[in-house]
Design an enzyme around this catalytic site. Structure first.
Site, PDB file in Angstrom:
ATOM      1  N   HIS A  82       0.825  -1.201   0.000  1.00  0.00           N
ATOM      2  CA  HIS A  82       0.000   0.000   0.000  1.00  0.00           C
ATOM      3  C   HIS A  82       0.864   1.258   0.000  1.00  0.00           C
ATOM      4  O   HIS A  82       1.421   1.643   1.025  1.00  0.00           O
ATOM      5  CB  HIS A  82      -0.911  -0.022   1.224  1.00  0.00           C
ATOM      6  CG  HIS A  82      -1.900   1.096   1.291  1.00  0.00           C
ATOM      7  ND1 HIS A  82      -2.907   1.136   2.229  1.00  0.00           N
ATOM      8  CD2 HIS A  82      -2.047   2.231   0.555  1.00  0.00           C
ATOM      9  CE1 HIS A  82      -3.606   2.245   2.065  1.00  0.00           C
ATOM     10  NE2 HIS A  82      -3.104   2.926   1.047  1.00  0.00           N
ATOM     11  N   HIS A 139       2.732   1.267   6.312  1.00  0.00           N
ATOM     12  CA  HIS A 139       3.013   1.425   4.879  1.00  0.00           C
ATOM     13  C   HIS A 139       4.360   0.818   4.507  1.00  0.00           C
ATOM     14  O   HIS A 139       5.220   1.466   3.899  1.00  0.00           O
ATOM     15  CB  HIS A 139       2.971   2.900   4.478  1.00  0.00           C
ATOM     16  CG  HIS A 139       1.588   3.459   4.375  1.00  0.00           C
ATOM     17  ND1 HIS A 139       0.739   3.171   3.327  1.00  0.00           N
ATOM     18  CD2 HIS A 139       0.902   4.287   5.201  1.00  0.00           C
ATOM     19  CE1 HIS A 139      -0.423   3.800   3.516  1.00  0.00           C
ATOM     20  NE2 HIS A 139      -0.345   4.473   4.644  1.00  0.00           N
ATOM     21  N   HIS A 187      -2.468  15.953   2.562  1.00  0.00           N
ATOM     22  CA  HIS A 187      -2.648  15.056   3.699  1.00  0.00           C
ATOM     23  C   HIS A 187      -1.720  15.453   4.847  1.00  0.00           C
ATOM     24  O   HIS A 187      -2.135  15.481   6.011  1.00  0.00           O
ATOM     25  CB  HIS A 187      -2.370  13.618   3.255  1.00  0.00           C
ATOM     26  CG  HIS A 187      -2.948  12.578   4.159  1.00  0.00           C
ATOM     27  ND1 HIS A 187      -4.282  12.514   4.480  1.00  0.00           N
ATOM     28  CD2 HIS A 187      -2.373  11.544   4.832  1.00  0.00           C
ATOM     29  CE1 HIS A 187      -4.512  11.489   5.291  1.00  0.00           C
ATOM     30  NE2 HIS A 187      -3.367  10.890   5.526  1.00  0.00           N
TER      31      HIS A 187
END
Length: 376
Positions: A82, A139, A187
């Site tokens: 991811h 991640h 973000h």
């Protein structure tokens, strides 16, 4: 008259049989002796594709023909790498909530993780954020996952690595580098840090000197785009290449082992090879094609169709051409990787469409031949 009628029927049969045999031989030849290069012919269903894909890279049939005999009842494991801001959260939810399975994942309301067991067994077929959690770190990248996942999964399932040779099928999502970079900036601007990520490589995390922080304090809330772009150690730069490459090839995060130019060359080549050899990858900009290729690759089907959402935060950010060039410069490796990934992705899609069309033609010819035999 009856004599002539019988003779005519026999003649028709004698003529039809060799013609049918020739048709079957032609179809069989397409499967046994496929061409080395594939002519890309687009249909009305491919209207969001360019009329012709610019052929910049030399892909072989092996690169295009991705099919995995995924044994969900056995020991096979699907591993989702991811990468931040590539639509991975949406795709990850598809994996646990939207696949037609004999034993669907058990997703309890209010819980982040789902239980994705094999039919009749209490071990998992999926390694992802929404199934096993961040078991190899927040991640985790290719370098971390490939060394960590087999150990973690064998431990979870109480299996011996020596006795049980398991297949680990890696999958990921990629996104246009400029859009992805802007999305990550927004973000981070809202308070995201990912500072608990381990960045493990060759058995250790990077030192503070090897990976300096871009900000002081708890986070980088409110950071202007200019400041975000100005930090040389910002992991947003070329994130997709870094997370797909084997970092041990360049001394991990130690920048003094090789020159910057050589480091970039090695990482890009590694990322391309790893991406090409993965079981599957999708592109955020092509949701329906991503769904189609996943289903063709793994022989699994989704319950609901993927939807294309273009009204993202990154899409709402207005930037000048000068800023765009700067972002592309900071992500030059990602830009080249995405160009490579996009062509390979679209060629795989077209290859699979053509193959599906041939398969359907073969079935139709077989059914037509069978019906003729029955009538005779």
């Amino acid at each position: 008259l009856n004599v002539f009628s019988t003779m005519e029927e026999k003649f028709n049969r004698l003529v039809f049989i060799p013609i049918a045999a020739v048709l079957f031989l032609m179809i069989g030849y397409q499967y046994v002796c496929p061409a080395d290069r594939f002519e890309l012919v687009y249909t009305e269903a491919d209207e969001d594709l360019p009329s012709k894909i610019t052929s910049k890279f030399n892909f072989t049939e092996r690169d295009l023909d991705r099919h995995v005999d995924f044994n969900i009842r056995g020991d096979d494991v699907m591993v989702f790498l991811h990468i931040q801001k590539t639509g991975g959260t949406t795709f990850g939810r598809h994996l646990v909530k939207n696949i037609q399975l004999e034993q669907p994942c058990d997703c309890m309301p209010g819980q982040r993780k789902c239980t994705c067991h094999r039919p009749g067994r209490a071990d998992s077929w999926l390694f992802s954020r929404f199934s096993t959690g961040w078991s190899c770190g927040l991640h985790a990248d290719w370098t971390e996952l490939t060394s960590c996942v087999p150990v973690v999964m064998n431990k979870r399932d109480k299996k011996s690595a020596q006795k049980n040779k398991r297949n680990f099928y890696y999958i990921t999502m990629l996104r246009d580098p400029v859009s992805r970079y802007l999305s990550e900036w927004k973000h981070v601007q809202r308070g995201a840090t990912w500072k608990t990520a381990l960045h493990m490589c060759d058995g250790r995390s990077p030192t503070q000197d090897e990976l300096p922080a871009c900000y002081s304090g708890e986070d980088w809330t409110g950071v202007p785009l200019a400041d975000f772009m100005s930090c040389p150690s910002n992991l947003a730069n070329n994130r997709q290449v870094r997370m797909l490459a084997d970092l041990s090839l360049v001394g991990c995060y130690n920048m003094s082992t090789v020159s910057e130019l050589e480091r970039g060359r090695v990482l890009l080549a590694s990322a391309k090879a790893n991406l090409r050899n993965m079981a599957f990858y999708g592109l955020t900009e092509f949701q329906r094609k991503t769904q189609y290729l996943f289903e063709r690759t793994f022989g699994l089907r989704f319950i609901r169709a993927f939807t294309q959402i273009n009204s993202t935060r990154a899409a709402s950010v207005g930037i000048s051409e000068k800023v765009r060039w700067r972002i592309e410069g900071l992500n030059a490796l990602d830009v080249e990787l995405y160009e490579y990934a996009k062509e390979l992705f679209l060629r795989r899609y077209q290859y699979n469409r053509q193959r599906q069309h041939r398969e359907e033609q073969e079935v139709a010819t077989t059914e037509d031949y069978s019906s003729q035999v029955v009538r005779w």
